[in-house]
Design a protein around this motif. Structure first.
Motif, PDB file in Angstrom:
ATOM      1  N   UNK A 172       0.826  -1.210   0.000  1.00 54.80           N
ATOM      2  CA  UNK A 172       0.000   0.000   0.000  1.00 54.80           C
ATOM      3  C   UNK A 172       0.860   1.259   0.000  1.00 54.80           C
ATOM      4  N   UNK A 173       1.917   1.269   0.796  1.00 57.73           N
ATOM      5  CA  UNK A 173       2.800   2.435   0.846  1.00 57.73           C
ATOM      6  C   UNK A 173       3.510   2.649  -0.490  1.00 57.73           C
ATOM      7  N   UNK A 174       3.885   1.558  -1.130  1.00 55.56           N
ATOM      8  CA  UNK A 174       4.522   1.676  -2.445  1.00 55.56           C
ATOM      9  C   UNK A 174       3.549   2.304  -3.444  1.00 55.56           C
ATOM     10  N   UNK A 175       2.289   1.834  -3.418  1.00 56.17           N
ATOM     11  CA  UNK A 175       1.284   2.383  -4.326  1.00 56.17           C
ATOM     12  C   UNK A 175       1.017   3.863  -4.040  1.00 56.17           C
ATOM     13  N   UNK A 176       0.948   4.226  -2.755  1.00 53.80           N
ATOM     14  CA  UNK A 176       0.722   5.623  -2.367  1.00 53.80           C
ATOM     15  C   UNK A 176       1.888   6.492  -2.831  1.00 53.80           C
ATOM     16  N   UNK A 177       3.105   5.954  -2.709  1.00 58.70           N
ATOM     17  CA  UNK A 177       4.285   6.708  -3.143  1.00 58.70           C
ATOM     18  C   UNK A 177       4.222   7.011  -4.638  1.00 58.70           C
ATOM     19  N   UNK A 178       3.885   5.997  -5.448  1.00 56.67           N
ATOM     20  CA  UNK A 178       3.759   6.189  -6.909  1.00 56.67           C
ATOM     21  C   UNK A 178       2.662   7.220  -7.216  1.00 56.67           C
ATOM     22  N   UNK A 179       1.540   7.117  -6.511  1.00 62.01           N
ATOM     23  CA  UNK A 179       0.408   7.989  -6.763  1.00 62.01           C
ATOM     24  C   UNK A 179       0.706   9.440  -6.390  1.00 62.01           C
ATOM     25  N   UNK A 180       1.383   9.630  -5.274  1.00 60.30           N
ATOM     26  CA  UNK A 180       1.611  10.986  -4.752  1.00 60.30           C
ATOM     27  C   UNK A 180       2.871  11.655  -5.291  1.00 60.30           C
ATOM     28  N   UNK A 197       9.879  17.003   2.586  1.00 58.66           N
ATOM     29  CA  UNK A 197       9.582  16.158   3.736  1.00 58.66           C
ATOM     30  C   UNK A 197       8.585  15.056   3.362  1.00 58.66           C
ATOM     31  N   UNK A 198       7.654  15.358   2.468  1.00 56.94           N
ATOM     32  CA  UNK A 198       6.701  14.342   2.013  1.00 56.94           C
ATOM     33  C   UNK A 198       7.384  13.210   1.278  1.00 56.94           C
ATOM     34  N   UNK A 199       8.320  13.570   0.368  1.00 56.53           N
ATOM     35  CA  UNK A 199       9.046  12.539  -0.366  1.00 56.53           C
ATOM     36  C   UNK A 199       9.881  11.679   0.575  1.00 56.53           C
TER      37      UNK A 199
END
Length: 373
Positions: free
Chosen positions: A18-26, A39-41
């Motif tokens: 889920x975190x990997x998917x959120x990272x790609x999306x955001x 800081x978000x990245x």
């Protein structure tokens, strides 16, 4: 949720994905050059990497059982041991006490007559003075009316050093594999007595009777068999008993079988070595006794002592195992009336994955050399 349960592992993997998917999306939204986006990245990358690290760590722990619980992992103080008085009809008289039971991890595991039962026991050696815990797997037939009068063959199964008996159940799947071999018609029902060779922890005694120290060889050669046979329907003759193990447990199994043919008719060493280790974990095993040191060298024993009317199985890999050359020497030195068999993999390291590939065939081999009483 327990540390070694599947639920916590599935949760960790799901979180990592889920975190990997959120990272790609955001990521496109965090592409701007500002303090909040930086800081978000950093936060998303760090969280994803931690989740992946935790998932890998949990998978490794489930496979090798380094830690059995959260308290064990974090070094928290757990309940202290409680002394139990066994003066009335338990350990003091029988030398074995059942302290718990568990279900085999197979379909129908709640019914002993369908899947068998695993007893946790404490065994006290009358001759050695050693007391240690073990697991005893009883096959389904043990609880079936058709076998009510039968005495079963038994196999002592040993871990490596400094492994735990739990590894034999969860990591190496001995009960599950044994049950599968019987259901496939490739093995007879056998009782498995599972424990570690480290019966005087933390010292690695290499299954040697140490002068002024633990009498580990006496425990495995004499006490263990007597205690189990007194508590369960097990034959008392050598033809009813086998012993096997991996790594240090494999060395111990071959050593006990070679030197005590009147107790065990078959011995199997998975990735075994053939000479007692001497290092800081063992301490001084022999106290200058040259004869005792030579006797603990299995290749020396095969050359200089009478060979027993027993069967031996050794395993190795052409690539990945350090014992390949020594295993070939062991096989070459076994002479009649002794018999030797081997499993040689093309490749395989000194690890659980390799042993899981060898255990089914090793159990079938053991079954073919043991008889019911």
């Amino acid at each position: 949720m327990g540390l070694t349960g599947n639920a916590v592992l599935i949760l960790a993997i799901t979180l990592a994905v889920a975190l990997f998917a959120v990272t790609i999306w955001c990521w496109p939204r965090l592409a701007r050059r500002s303090v909040p986006t930086v800081f978000g990245r950093v936060g998303l990358l760090l969280a994803t990497q931690v989740a992946v690290f935790v998932s890998v760590g949990l998978m490794a722990n489930n496979s090798f059982l380094f830690y059995g619980s959260w308290a064990d992992l974090f070094g928290q103080k757990q309940d202290l041991g409680v002394v139990t008085d066994h003066a009335q009809g338990t350990l003091a008289e029988k030398n074995i006490v059942r302290v718990g039971t568990r279900r085999p991890d197979v379909p129908g595991g709640s019914r002993p007559a369908s899947a068998g039962r695993i007893d946790k026991v404490v065994i006290a050696g009358r001759s050695s003075g050693i007391e240690t815990s073990a697991y005893v797997y009883l096959p389904p037939e043990y609880f079936q009316d058709a076998y009510a009068r039968r005495k079963f063959p038994a196999v002592v199964v040993l871990t490596g050093y400094p492994g735990t008996a739990e590894n034999l159940i969860k990591g190496l799947d001995y009960p599950k594999t044994s049950l599968g071999r019987v259901r496939a018609g490739r093995s007879q029902p056998m009782i498995l007595v599972m424990l570690r060779p480290t019966v005087a922890p933390p010292r690695d005694t290499e299954c040697v009777d140490i002068e002024g120290g633990p009498k580990t060889e006496t425990f495995f050669a004499d006490d263990l068999q007597a205690a189990v046979a007194a508590a369960y329907r097990v034959g008392r003759h050598a033809r009813n008993w086998g012993i096997m193990g991996n790594s240090t447990g494999g060395y111990c199994a071959l050593k006990i079988g070679l030197h005590h043919p009147g107790r065990f008719t078959a011995s199997a060493g998975l990735s075994a070595y053939y000479k007692a280790a001497e290092d800081p974990t063992t301490g001084d095993l022999f106290h200058g006794d040259r004869r005792a040191r030579e006797r603990a060298d299995l290749l020396w024993s095969l050359d200089h002592l009478p060979q027993p009317e027993s069967s031996f199985l050794v395993t190795t890999s052409r690539q990945g195992e350090a014992n390949y050359a020594a295993t070939r020497k062991f096989v070459a030195k076994v002479k009649r009336p002794a018999r030797v068999s081997s499993i040689v993999l093309d490749s395989g390291g000194h690890n659980f994955n390799t042993w899981r590939r060898e255990i089914p065939a090793a159990l079938e081999w053991m079954s073919g050399r043991l008889s019911e009483s």
